[in-house]
Write an enzyme that holds these catalytic residues in place. Structure first.
Site, short mmCIF file in Angstrom:
data_model
loop_
_atom_site.label_atom_id
_atom_site.label_comp_id
_atom_site.label_asym_id
_atom_site.label_seq_id
_atom_site.Cartn_x
_atom_site.Cartn_y
_atom_site.Cartn_z
CG ASP A 1 -77.31 63.22 -41.51
OD1 ASP A 1 -76.33 63.18 -40.75
OD2 ASP A 1 -77.25 62.83 -42.70
CB SER A 2 -75.88 62.51 -35.78
OG SER A 2 -75.88 63.87 -35.41
CG ASP B 1 -75.60 66.75 -41.87
OD1 ASP B 1 -74.70 66.97 -42.70
OD2 ASP B 1 -75.44 66.12 -40.81
CE LYS C 1 -71.98 67.71 -41.48
NZ LYS C 1 -72.18 66.33 -41.96
CD GLU D 1 -72.67 62.16 -44.98
OE1 GLU D 1 -72.50 61.07 -45.57
OE2 GLU D 1 -73.17 62.24 -43.84
CD GLU E 1 -68.02 61.06 -39.26
OE1 GLU E 1 -68.72 61.84 -39.94
OE2 GLU E 1 -68.48 60.22 -38.46
O1 KIV Z 1 -74.62 64.36 -38.41
C1 KIV Z 1 -73.64 64.60 -37.70
O2 KIV Z 1 -73.72 64.70 -36.48
C2 KIV Z 1 -72.34 64.71 -38.34
C3 KIV Z 1 -71.15 64.67 -37.43
C4 KIV Z 1 -70.78 63.25 -37.17
C5 KIV Z 1 -70.01 65.43 -37.96
O3 KIV Z 1 -72.24 64.80 -39.53
#
Ligand code: KIV
Length: 265
Positions: free
Chosen positions: A46-47, A85, A114, A116, A183
């Site tokens: 989600d970056s 994510d 993924k 969090e 992280e």
């Molecule tokens: O969203 C992302 O790119 C991440 C990385 C920072 C691991 O979660």
């Protein structure tokens, strides 16, 4: 199509002491190059809210946007495992997490999701695992909690905080998580967690003792605006082109020459 790399492959690599690499991917062109470099895992992170959309944080990213980018990556990800994510507020209840993970897999083609969070996500991880959804749990610095944390800061520096992260890692393994992503935690803590659990651990800003490493692809190609994070490295500086930079990153992770102490906390 089943990916050549699965959570089981990564577990076997951990057991053999063989390191693996991961990069973020948001589109088919990069996915194809990353797969060609032999990088085992591609993270549709989600970056993308920040590096693709130019937003201040990852928080505004929607399920539909994650699905859109996941589809693009899956068209060219080859034998890489594609992890996607779960965006902010997509896992408020375990049932909502299950419904959204189902969308990422069915509509986006994700091989793994993924999530969090630690103890607050145990029920969701249990439910996802029970329904056959491979899960990567994300601990340490949680970018979706950036406003609560007061910034992108290293986590687990004091003993109590370090113990909480370790306890969360052990509990997530018991709940059925398949991989752990750490992280921005001190390298010594990441080393302890990596030894304490059988799950493959992917680090970003977590030192060289993790089983694998992940970077944001734009950071490691030097095209993220602003200051590059301390834990990253511009691999394009010593390469002729992007394919060579990706290949050098995979080689550096495998040989444990990245990250160095200077790139760790
Ligand atoms: O969203 C992302 O790119 C991440 C990385 C920072 C691991 O979660």
């Amino acid at each position: 199509m089943t990916p050549a790399i699965t959570a089981q492959t990564l577990k076997q690599m951990k057991a053999r002491g063989e390191r693996f690499s991961c990069l973020t991917a948001y589109d088919a062109s990069f996915a194809q190059q990353i797969a060609a470099a032999g990088i085992e895992v591609q993270l549709v992170g989600d970056s993308l809210g920040m590096v693709i959309q130019g937003k201040e944080s990852t928080l505004p990213v929607s399920m539909d946007e994650m699905i859109y980018h996941s589809r693009a990556v899956r068209r060219a990800s080859g034998s890489s495992l594609v992890m996607v994510d779960m965006p902010f507020m997509s896992c408020i209840t375990p049932e909502q997490a299950l419904e959204n993970a189902g969308r990422l897999m069915k509509e986006g083609g994700a091989h793994m999701v993924k999530v969090e969070g630690g103890h607050t996500m145990l029920e969701a991880v249990r439910l996802l695992s029970a329904h056959g959804v491979p899960v990567c749990s994300h601990l340490g610095l949680l970018p979706q909690s950036v406003y609560k944390l007061g910034g992108y800061k290293v986590q687990g520096r004091d003993e109590a905080a370090a113990d909480r992260i370790l306890a969360d890692a052990i509990a997530l393994e018991a709940a059925g998580a398949d991989i752990l992503l750490l992280e921005c935690v001190p390298a010594a803590l990441a080393k302890k967690i990596t030894a304490a659990i059988t799950l493959p651990v992917i680090g970003i800003g977590a030192g060289v003792e993790c089983d694998g490493q992940v970077l944001v692809v734009y950071d490691m190609l030097g095209i993220t605006p602003g200051k590059r994070p301390k834990f990253s490295k511009n691999f394009l500086l010593d390469a002729r082109d992007i394919p060579e930079a990706l290949h050098n990153y995979a080689k550096a992770v495998k040989s444990a020459t990245f990250p160095t102490e200077q790139q760790s906390f």
